[in-house]
Design a protein around this motif. Structure first.
Motif, short mmCIF file in Angstrom:
data_model
loop_
_atom_site.label_atom_id
_atom_site.label_comp_id
_atom_site.label_asym_id
_atom_site.label_seq_id
_atom_site.Cartn_x
_atom_site.Cartn_y
_atom_site.Cartn_z
N SER A 21 0.82 -1.21 0.00
CA SER A 21 0.00 0.00 0.00
C SER A 21 0.85 1.26 0.00
O SER A 21 0.46 2.29 -0.54
N VAL A 22 2.06 1.16 0.60
CA VAL A 22 2.96 2.31 0.58
C VAL A 22 3.41 2.61 -0.85
O VAL A 22 3.39 3.75 -1.31
N ALA A 23 3.81 1.56 -1.58
CA ALA A 23 4.27 1.74 -2.95
C ALA A 23 3.15 2.27 -3.85
O ALA A 23 3.37 3.16 -4.68
N VAL A 24 1.94 1.73 -3.67
CA VAL A 24 0.81 2.17 -4.49
C VAL A 24 0.47 3.63 -4.18
O VAL A 24 0.18 4.42 -5.09
N SER A 25 0.51 4.00 -2.91
CA SER A 25 0.19 5.38 -2.53
C SER A 25 1.21 6.35 -3.13
O SER A 25 0.85 7.43 -3.62
N ILE A 26 2.49 5.97 -3.09
CA ILE A 26 3.53 6.83 -3.69
C ILE A 26 3.33 6.94 -5.20
O ILE A 26 3.50 8.00 -5.80
N LEU A 27 2.94 5.82 -5.82
CA LEU A 27 2.66 5.85 -7.26
C LEU A 27 1.53 6.82 -7.57
O LEU A 27 1.63 7.61 -8.52
N PHE A 28 0.46 6.81 -6.77
CA PHE A 28 -0.66 7.71 -7.02
C PHE A 28 -0.30 9.16 -6.67
O PHE A 28 -0.88 10.08 -7.24
N LEU A 29 0.61 9.35 -5.73
CA LEU A 29 1.10 10.71 -5.49
C LEU A 29 1.76 11.28 -6.74
O LEU A 29 1.61 12.46 -7.05
N TYR A 30 2.47 10.43 -7.46
CA TYR A 30 3.09 10.86 -8.71
C TYR A 30 2.04 11.08 -9.80
O TYR A 30 2.08 12.07 -10.52
N ILE A 31 1.09 10.16 -9.89
CA ILE A 31 0.07 10.25 -10.95
C ILE A 31 -0.76 11.52 -10.78
O ILE A 31 -1.06 12.22 -11.74
N PHE A 32 -1.15 11.83 -9.51
CA PHE A 32 -2.03 12.97 -9.26
C PHE A 32 -1.28 14.21 -8.78
O PHE A 32 -1.89 15.13 -8.25
N GLY A 33 0.03 14.22 -8.94
CA GLY A 33 0.78 15.42 -8.59
C GLY A 33 0.48 16.56 -9.55
O GLY A 33 -0.11 16.38 -10.63
N THR A 34 0.91 17.76 -9.18
CA THR A 34 0.66 18.94 -10.02
C THR A 34 1.23 18.77 -11.42
O THR A 34 0.61 19.16 -12.42
N ALA A 35 2.40 18.16 -11.50
CA ALA A 35 3.02 17.90 -12.81
C ALA A 35 2.98 16.41 -13.13
O ALA A 35 3.85 15.90 -13.84
N VAL A 64 1.03 12.55 -14.16
CA VAL A 64 0.48 11.95 -15.39
C VAL A 64 -0.94 12.42 -15.65
O VAL A 64 -1.31 12.75 -16.79
N MET A 65 -1.77 12.47 -14.61
CA MET A 65 -3.17 12.84 -14.80
C MET A 65 -3.31 14.25 -15.35
O MET A 65 -4.08 14.50 -16.28
N ASN A 66 -2.56 15.19 -14.79
CA ASN A 66 -2.64 16.56 -15.29
C ASN A 66 -2.04 16.69 -16.68
O ASN A 66 -2.46 17.56 -17.46
N ALA A 67 -1.06 15.85 -17.01
CA ALA A 67 -0.53 15.87 -18.37
C ALA A 67 -1.58 15.44 -19.38
O ALA A 67 -1.72 16.04 -20.45
N ILE A 68 -2.36 14.42 -19.02
CA ILE A 68 -3.44 13.97 -19.90
C ILE A 68 -4.52 15.03 -20.02
O ILE A 68 -5.00 15.34 -21.12
N ILE A 69 -4.92 15.60 -18.87
CA ILE A 69 -5.95 16.64 -18.89
C ILE A 69 -5.48 17.85 -19.68
O ILE A 69 -6.24 18.46 -20.44
N GLY A 70 -4.20 18.19 -19.52
CA GLY A 70 -3.66 19.33 -20.26
C GLY A 70 -3.70 19.12 -21.76
O GLY A 70 -3.96 20.06 -22.52
N ASP A 71 -3.47 17.91 -22.21
CA ASP A 71 -3.53 17.62 -23.64
C ASP A 71 -4.96 17.64 -24.17
O ASP A 71 -5.18 17.90 -25.37
N LEU A 72 -5.93 17.37 -23.29
CA LEU A 72 -7.32 17.26 -23.74
C LEU A 72 -8.10 18.57 -23.60
O LEU A 72 -8.71 19.04 -24.57
#
Length: 260
Positions: A46-60, A62-70
């Motif tokens: 759960s620690v590794a998954v939480s850190i992964l999601f911190l990266y995905i939903f960080g300001t810069a 993956v999620m914001n990169a996708i939203i920025g492109d769309l």
């Protein structure tokens, strides 16, 4: 409350849908999909998954990169305390609370704040919870699906029942024991969520991701108010027991109604 209301139904529906797909005999690579849906999310720390999601939903991230492109700039996922319903209403031109909703409320919170919905930060944690648990609950549904007698399904096909009718009249009623187990486990897990909150948000921003389990921890270990922390834990236990009993009664009544 919003965390429980969203996570439990979505993860249950997703787990059931995945189980129905994976149980198809004609599906190629069923073993691979079971591994992908279950072992990858559920067996990872759960620690590794939480850190992964911190990266995905960080300001810069993956999620914001996708939203920025769309559509444009994405939100500050883990720092935005605004409720998603307020954001939607603001986009529709409703930026201030109507008088009736602002002046009345429940347990010290105005109805306007109750209608804020989960915060943007909580949405990221909700996505994490659904992703990590759906595969586990899929494995609970699979044996129950395989236990459904094939002659019943074949008889329904011979009678002209379509796929939706077979699911609603045969599959779903025969999955009630598994459904009760999944709903009960999901209900307990969502009310007791702690790891993800501790690692990702610490209850912030503005307390919008504060859960009863984490509140009990903060009260006891940070504020040294052991009696109040124990009281919060006991209230949490009572909530889980009451909701489990209500859920059991609802499913039992439906089963009795279907039998009659």
């Amino acid at each position: 409350m919003y965390y429980v209301i969203i996570v439990v139904p979505v993860q249950t529906a997703l787990a059931l849908g995945l189980a129905l797909i994976v149980s198809r005999k004609r599906l190629a690579g069923r073993g691979f999909f079971r591994t992908a849906y279950y072992y990858f999310p559920s067996m990872t720390s759960s620690v590794a998954v939480s850190i992964l999601f911190l990266y995905i939903f960080g300001t810069a991230g993956v999620m914001n990169a996708i939203i920025g492109d769309l559509v444009g700039q994405g939100p500050n996922w883990l720092d935005d305390p605004n409720g998603v319903l307020h954001i939607i209403l603001s986009g529709l031109g409703v930026s201030t609370a109507p008088g009736a909703l602002a002046s009345h409320g429940f347990i010290g919170v105005s109805w306007w704040d109750w209608l804020a919905g989960p915060s943007v930060s909580m949405i990221a944690i909700i996505a994490l919870a659904i992703w990590t648990t759906s595969g586990t609950f899929m494995l609970i549904f699979l044996p129950a699906i395989y236990a459904i007698p094939s002659d019943i399904t074949e008889a329904a096909i011979m009678d002209g029942a379509n796929a939706w009718q077979r699911f609603r009249k045969i599959t779903l009623p025969m999955l009630r024991p598994a459904l009760f187990l999944v709903l009960t486990l999901g209900l307990i897990a969502t009310w007791q969520v702690f790891d993800q909150i501790y690692l990702m948000s610490q209850g912030n921003p503005a307390g919008t991701t504060l859960t009863p389990a984490f509140l009990s921890y903060l009260t006891s270990f940070s504020n040294q108010q052991w009696g109040q922390g124990a009281a919060i834990a006991f209230i949490l236990f009572a909530i889980i027991v009451v909701l489990t009993i209500v859920q059991r009664l609802i499913i039992s009544e439906r089963r009795a109604g279907g039998t009659s």
